[in-house]
Every structure is written in C-alpha cells, then in structure tokens.
Design a protein around this motif. Structure first.
Motif, PDB file in Angstrom:
ATOM      1  N   ILE A 264      54.221 -25.611  17.313  1.00 36.87           N
ATOM      2  CA  ILE A 264      54.499 -25.587  18.718  1.00 36.87           C
ATOM      3  C   ILE A 264      56.243 -24.808  18.780  1.00 36.87           C
ATOM      4  O   ILE A 264      56.047 -24.299  19.720  1.00 36.87           O
ATOM      5  CB  ILE A 264      54.785 -26.837  19.344  1.00 36.87           C
ATOM      6  CG1 ILE A 264      53.891 -28.236  19.280  1.00 36.87           C
ATOM      7  CG2 ILE A 264      55.912 -27.872  20.391  1.00 36.87           C
ATOM      8  CD1 ILE A 264      54.103 -29.096  19.194  1.00 36.87           C
ATOM      9  N   GLU A 265      56.678 -25.042  17.481  1.00 31.79           N
ATOM     10  CA  GLU A 265      58.182 -24.583  17.841  1.00 31.79           C
ATOM     11  C   GLU A 265      57.877 -22.532  17.861  1.00 31.79           C
ATOM     12  O   GLU A 265      58.242 -22.060  18.591  1.00 31.79           O
ATOM     13  CB  GLU A 265      59.229 -24.136  16.142  1.00 31.79           C
ATOM     14  CG  GLU A 265      59.687 -25.929  16.693  1.00 31.79           C
ATOM     15  CD  GLU A 265      60.278 -26.062  15.608  1.00 31.79           C
ATOM     16  OE1 GLU A 265      60.550 -25.302  14.926  1.00 31.79           O
ATOM     17  OE2 GLU A 265      60.651 -27.580  16.281  1.00 31.79           O
ATOM     18  N   GLY A 266      56.640 -21.934  17.107  1.00 39.68           N
ATOM     19  CA  GLY A 266      56.385 -20.977  16.572  1.00 39.68           C
ATOM     20  C   GLY A 266      55.467 -20.508  18.163  1.00 39.68           C
ATOM     21  O   GLY A 266      56.148 -19.000  18.342  1.00 39.68           O
ATOM     22  N   ALA A 267      54.726 -21.479  18.301  1.00 43.20           N
ATOM     23  CA  ALA A 267      54.291 -21.193  20.090  1.00 43.20           C
ATOM     24  C   ALA A 267      55.510 -21.410  21.129  1.00 43.20           C
ATOM     25  O   ALA A 267      55.289 -19.748  22.280  1.00 43.20           O
ATOM     26  CB  ALA A 267      53.821 -22.201  20.772  1.00 43.20           C
ATOM     27  N   ALA A 268      56.424 -21.455  20.980  1.00 42.90           N
ATOM     28  CA  ALA A 268      58.030 -21.358  21.985  1.00 42.90           C
ATOM     29  C   ALA A 268      58.233 -20.525  21.749  1.00 42.90           C
ATOM     30  O   ALA A 268      59.103 -20.112  23.145  1.00 42.90           O
ATOM     31  CB  ALA A 268      58.518 -22.918  22.272  1.00 42.90           C
ATOM     32  N   SER A 269      58.569 -19.612  20.597  1.00 42.66           N
ATOM     33  CA  SER A 269      59.541 -18.638  20.034  1.00 42.66           C
ATOM     34  C   SER A 269      58.475 -17.454  20.828  1.00 42.66           C
ATOM     35  O   SER A 269      60.077 -16.144  21.119  1.00 42.66           O
ATOM     36  CB  SER A 269      59.088 -18.237  18.727  1.00 42.66           C
ATOM     37  OG  SER A 269      58.381 -17.897  18.332  1.00 42.66           O
ATOM     38  N   ARG A 270      56.968 -17.958  21.130  1.00 41.90           N
ATOM     39  CA  ARG A 270      56.359 -16.807  22.067  1.00 41.90           C
ATOM     40  C   ARG A 270      56.053 -17.172  23.383  1.00 41.90           C
ATOM     41  O   ARG A 270      54.905 -16.528  24.405  1.00 41.90           O
ATOM     42  CB  ARG A 270      55.523 -16.296  20.895  1.00 41.90           C
ATOM     43  CG  ARG A 270      55.561 -15.913  19.997  1.00 41.90           C
ATOM     44  CD  ARG A 270      54.433 -15.053  19.135  1.00 41.90           C
ATOM     45  NE  ARG A 270      53.240 -14.649  20.015  1.00 41.90           N
ATOM     46  CZ  ARG A 270      51.991 -14.698  18.755  1.00 41.90           C
ATOM     47  NH1 ARG A 270      52.205 -15.015  17.756  1.00 41.90           N
ATOM     48  NH2 ARG A 270      51.471 -13.662  19.562  1.00 41.90           N
ATOM     49  N   ASP A 271      57.521 -17.992  24.090  1.00 45.44           N
ATOM     50  CA  ASP A 271      57.107 -18.285  25.154  1.00 45.44           C
ATOM     51  C   ASP A 271      56.183 -18.993  26.318  1.00 45.44           C
ATOM     52  O   ASP A 271      55.054 -18.767  26.678  1.00 45.44           O
ATOM     53  CB  ASP A 271      57.334 -16.863  26.308  1.00 45.44           C
ATOM     54  CG  ASP A 271      58.424 -16.559  26.022  1.00 45.44           C
ATOM     55  OD1 ASP A 271      59.945 -16.872  25.961  1.00 45.44           O
ATOM     56  OD2 ASP A 271      58.984 -15.332  26.399  1.00 45.44           O
ATOM     57  N   HIS A 272      55.254 -19.585  24.570  1.00 47.11           N
ATOM     58  CA  HIS A 272      53.951 -20.181  25.288  1.00 47.11           C
ATOM     59  C   HIS A 272      54.003 -22.387  24.888  1.00 47.11           C
ATOM     60  O   HIS A 272      54.607 -22.055  23.341  1.00 47.11           O
ATOM     61  CB  HIS A 272      52.674 -19.609  24.788  1.00 47.11           C
ATOM     62  CG  HIS A 272      51.337 -20.461  24.711  1.00 47.11           C
ATOM     63  ND1 HIS A 272      51.041 -20.640  25.757  1.00 47.11           N
ATOM     64  CD2 HIS A 272      50.957 -21.649  23.893  1.00 47.11           C
ATOM     65  CE1 HIS A 272      49.781 -21.393  25.773  1.00 47.11           C
ATOM     66  NE2 HIS A 272      49.562 -21.860  24.633  1.00 47.11           N
ATOM     67  N   TYR A 273      53.291 -22.677  25.636  1.00 41.73           N
ATOM     68  CA  TYR A 273      54.172 -23.783  25.607  1.00 41.73           C
ATOM     69  C   TYR A 273      53.393 -24.912  25.143  1.00 41.73           C
ATOM     70  O   TYR A 273      52.277 -24.624  26.179  1.00 41.73           O
ATOM     71  CB  TYR A 273      54.803 -24.314  27.076  1.00 41.73           C
ATOM     72  CG  TYR A 273      55.623 -26.278  26.896  1.00 41.73           C
ATOM     73  CD1 TYR A 273      56.638 -25.752  26.064  1.00 41.73           C
ATOM     74  CD2 TYR A 273      54.357 -26.863  27.552  1.00 41.73           C
ATOM     75  CE1 TYR A 273      56.994 -27.256  25.911  1.00 41.73           C
ATOM     76  CE2 TYR A 273      54.930 -28.236  27.440  1.00 41.73           C
ATOM     77  CZ  TYR A 273      55.958 -29.169  26.383  1.00 41.73           C
ATOM     78  OH  TYR A 273      56.098 -30.232  26.324  1.00 41.73           O
ATOM     79  N   VAL A 274      53.327 -25.745  24.146  1.00 39.47           N
ATOM     80  CA  VAL A 274      52.814 -26.274  24.131  1.00 39.47           C
ATOM     81  C   VAL A 274      52.878 -27.796  23.631  1.00 39.47           C
ATOM     82  O   VAL A 274      53.742 -27.898  23.256  1.00 39.47           O
ATOM     83  CB  VAL A 274      51.973 -25.548  22.239  1.00 39.47           C
ATOM     84  CG1 VAL A 274      50.712 -27.200  22.141  1.00 39.47           C
ATOM     85  CG2 VAL A 274      51.137 -24.310  22.745  1.00 39.47           C
ATOM     86  N   SER A 275      51.851 -28.603  23.962  1.00 35.25           N
ATOM     87  CA  SER A 275      52.425 -30.024  24.297  1.00 35.25           C
ATOM     88  C   SER A 275      51.870 -31.277  22.906  1.00 35.25           C
ATOM     89  O   SER A 275      50.617 -30.423  22.216  1.00 35.25           O
ATOM     90  CB  SER A 275      52.271 -30.725  24.908  1.00 35.25           C
ATOM     91  OG  SER A 275      50.885 -30.901  25.895  1.00 35.25           O
ATOM     92  N   ILE A 276      52.133 -32.189  23.012  1.00 41.61           N
ATOM     93  CA  ILE A 276      51.534 -32.270  21.812  1.00 41.61           C
ATOM     94  C   ILE A 276      50.042 -33.550  22.926  1.00 41.61           C
ATOM     95  O   ILE A 276      51.090 -34.322  23.202  1.00 41.61           O
ATOM     96  CB  ILE A 276      52.041 -33.920  21.124  1.00 41.61           C
ATOM     97  CG1 ILE A 276      53.257 -33.530  20.154  1.00 41.61           C
ATOM     98  CG2 ILE A 276      51.186 -34.718  20.238  1.00 41.61           C
ATOM     99  CD1 ILE A 276      52.649 -32.710  18.742  1.00 41.61           C
ATOM    100  N   GLY A 277      49.621 -33.219  22.533  1.00 37.17           N
ATOM    101  CA  GLY A 277      48.333 -33.867  23.498  1.00 37.17           C
ATOM    102  C   GLY A 277      47.549 -35.514  23.125  1.00 37.17           C
ATOM    103  O   GLY A 277      46.989 -36.316  24.495  1.00 37.17           O
ATOM    104  N   GLY A 278      48.727 -35.834  23.003  1.00 38.09           N
ATOM    105  CA  GLY A 278      47.753 -37.364  22.461  1.00 38.09           C
ATOM    106  C   GLY A 278      47.274 -37.583  20.379  1.00 38.09           C
ATOM    107  O   GLY A 278      47.544 -36.581  20.474  1.00 38.09           O
ATOM    108  N   GLU A 279      47.776 -38.612  20.389  1.00 37.83           N
ATOM    109  CA  GLU A 279      47.571 -39.045  19.103  1.00 37.83           C
ATOM    110  C   GLU A 279      45.324 -39.671  18.989  1.00 37.83           C
ATOM    111  O   GLU A 279      44.980 -40.448  19.282  1.00 37.83           O
ATOM    112  CB  GLU A 279      47.988 -40.303  18.944  1.00 37.83           C
ATOM    113  CG  GLU A 279      48.283 -40.771  17.425  1.00 37.83           C
ATOM    114  CD  GLU A 279      49.157 -42.164  16.904  1.00 37.83           C
ATOM    115  OE1 GLU A 279      49.801 -42.059  16.394  1.00 37.83           O
ATOM    116  OE2 GLU A 279      49.014 -42.864  17.483  1.00 37.83           O
TER     117      GLU A 279
END
Ligand SMILES: [Zn+2]
Length: 327
Positions: A264-279
């Motif tokens: 998630i942090e790696g994607a954020a550093s490239r301006d791409h927001y990823v969430s935890i979609g659930g468990e």
C-alpha cells in the motif's frame, strides 16, 4: 522435509455398514446394536470447519470440528483432546491433499479401526492444480471452487450413507446450494471491470478461485520486506497495482499484513491509492453460529467482498441477504 503422500481415500470397511443395518441387528456387535437401539447416531469428527460443515449439511446433526475459526490448518498440530476425540469417533472426515500434514501419523494409526475419508481426495486428479509452494503436490484449497467441492460432498454423502445416515434429500439441497454459489460468483465477479480482475491476497489460497472465474491471483505470503528478493517482489506487485489500476488488496485473518502495508505504501509513493478491500476467509470459516461460519457463507462473503471492493456490483448482504447479520 516433504512427506510421502498417498492420495487415495482411506475408507476401511470395519465400521457399521449400511448392509449390516439392513441385514438385521442380530449380525451386529453388541455395542453397535445398543447404539442403533438407543437411536444414537455414529459420532462424526472432522478436522477443518469446511469439512465439518459438509457433514452437518448432509446429516443435519452435530459434527465436531477440531479446527475452529481463525485456525491455520497447514501448521496445526493435533492436541491431546483432538486425539481423544478422533479415537472416540465412529467416522473421521479430513480434508487430505496434505492440508493437515500434522495429522498423517494419527490418521494412519486409526485407519484400521475407523471409517476414515479424505474428502478432497475424491476430486478427480485431473481437476487439481499444483501447489504453488510444492510443484509435486496438489494445491489443497479446493473449497473455493463450488464445482470441485461438490465432488467432496458426493464422497462424504456416500460415506455417511454407508454408515446408516439418510442423506438423499440433504445431498440434493447441498448440490443446489453449490450450483447457486457458482452462478452467483460468475455473475457477480463479471461485474468487476475486466482490467481490475486481480486478487492480491496474503497467501496462495485462491488459485482455484482464479481458475474458476478467470481472475489473476497473486499471493504474497513468505515475502520478507527485509530481503532483496522480498523487495523485488513487492516492487513487482506495486507495478501491477499501478498499471492495472487495482484499488484494493485483501487481508486474511490468520496471516500477518505487514507485506500488505508495504504494498500500500509502495503504491502511495507512486500516487496510486490502494485500500484494504476487506478480510477474506481463506483456510478457516467465520465464527460458529453465524452464516459466515458455514461453507456457503464464507464463499458468499468472499465473492461479495471482492466484487464490491474492486468496482463491481453485488448486494450488500450477499447472495441470500444473510451476510453481516450481527452488524
Ligand atoms: Zn492455505
């Protein structure tokens, strides 16, 4: 160390057979005669919750599951009380395909005395995938494809019928549920935009899901964020998330989400927001007594959660309106 694996189901014929029941009580040993006379059903013990749920659906009666919610079956060692329960059981149902590797010895020891079935080993071998971790072994996570799990259900029904249970009507109902789940999965997952049909999860449990519904599946278990190989894999997955515009990844109850955070942090550093979609429920079902604590409930939960997190449409409460009843 890899163990030798014997894929054939073990069904010793020493138990209480249907023919013995039909043939007359006089032919039965005293203890069995007493059990039949008192109406006591043979005691069924299952290793995983999914296998126990199959047997419960087919008998309508109690079935003891040794591994409860949140238990990882790959490394689970039988406890003293598990061994006691197995030794007292009339019928033992286990998953097989090396899922509960630590049960091999105790099941071999009990095989001559008990009616034992490795339920997943009833699935035709040509329908099995290789284990991503061990190329010479089948992938055991077959319960995520309802058409495969139906083969296991048929084998369990046959074993229970031999033991004197009348499973005919319940087996038909279970087959209908499996078909309904498969149809729901196909139609619901098809609402996710094609480029987003990528399931990133903590461990390699979803290969059968991927094959059944045409999804790309990526598991990240075993990746150490400290090693160079781990960092290379994280960066490869970040690339995938960014280039395919994947907006969610999924956690599993029994697996650490440290690598997920790195993604998630790696994607954020490239301006791409990823969430935890659930468990997602992977190798164990939800809490006892809930819909998610049944096999149809766990599958419904996963399908619904995946579709909603990745831009598809699904009813909030799932296929039967039963999800999240406690909230
Ligand atoms: Zn697993």
């Amino acid at each position: 160390m890899q163990r030798e694996h014997t894929p054939s189901p073990r069904i010793p014929r020493t138990g209480l057979s249907r023919r013995a029941l039909i043939g007359g009580l006089a032919a039965l040993p005293f203890a069995a005669r007493a059990a039949v006379a008192s109406g006591a059903a043979p005691a069924i013990v299952a290793t995983t919750g999914m296998v126990a749920d199959l047997a419960r659906s087919l008998t309508g009666g109690p079935v003891q599951a040794l591994m409860g919610p949140g238990i990882d079956p790959h490394g689970y060692r039988p406890t003293r009380s598990d061994i006691l329960a197995l030794s007292r059981a009339d019928i033992i149902l286990h998953h097989g395909l090396h899922l509960e590797a630590q049960f091999t010895d105790i099941l071999e020891e009990l095989a001559p005395k008990k009616r034992i079935l490795a339920v997943a080993e009833a699935i035709p071998k040509d329908l099995l995938l290789a284990d991503p971790a061990y190329a010479d072994r089948p992938d055991p996570h077959v319960w995520f494809d309802p058409t495969l799990w139906q083969h296991a259900a048929t084998a369990v029904a046959a074993t229970l019928t031999e033991a004197g249970f009348d499973t005919t009507a319940k087996a038909t109902a279970l087959a209908e549920t499996a078909t309904a789940l498969h149809d729901y999965a196909r139609s619901t997952l098809a609402t996710v935009p094609e480029q987003a049909r990528v399931l990133v999860t903590a461990h390699d449990a979803f290969e059968y899901f991927g094959r059944a519904y045409g999804w790309q599946v990526e598991g990240i278990q075993g990746i150490s964020t400290d090693s160079e190989a781990g960092l290379a894999r994280i960066s490869e997955l970040v690339d995938l998330l960014v280039t395919r515009n994947i907006q969610a990844v999924f956690v599993e109850r029994s697996v650490s989400d440290r690598a997920m955070q790195a993604l998630i942090e790696g994607a954020a550093s490239r301006d791409h927001y990823v969430s935890i979609g659930g468990e997602l429920y992977s190798d164990a079902m939800g809490p006892d007594g809930t819909y998610e604590g049944t096999w149809p409930g766990m599958i419904d939960h996963n399908i619904t959660t995946i579709a909603l997190a990745l831009g598809g449409t699904a009813p909030e409460r799932g296929m039967q309106g039963k999800l999240n009843a406690g909230t």
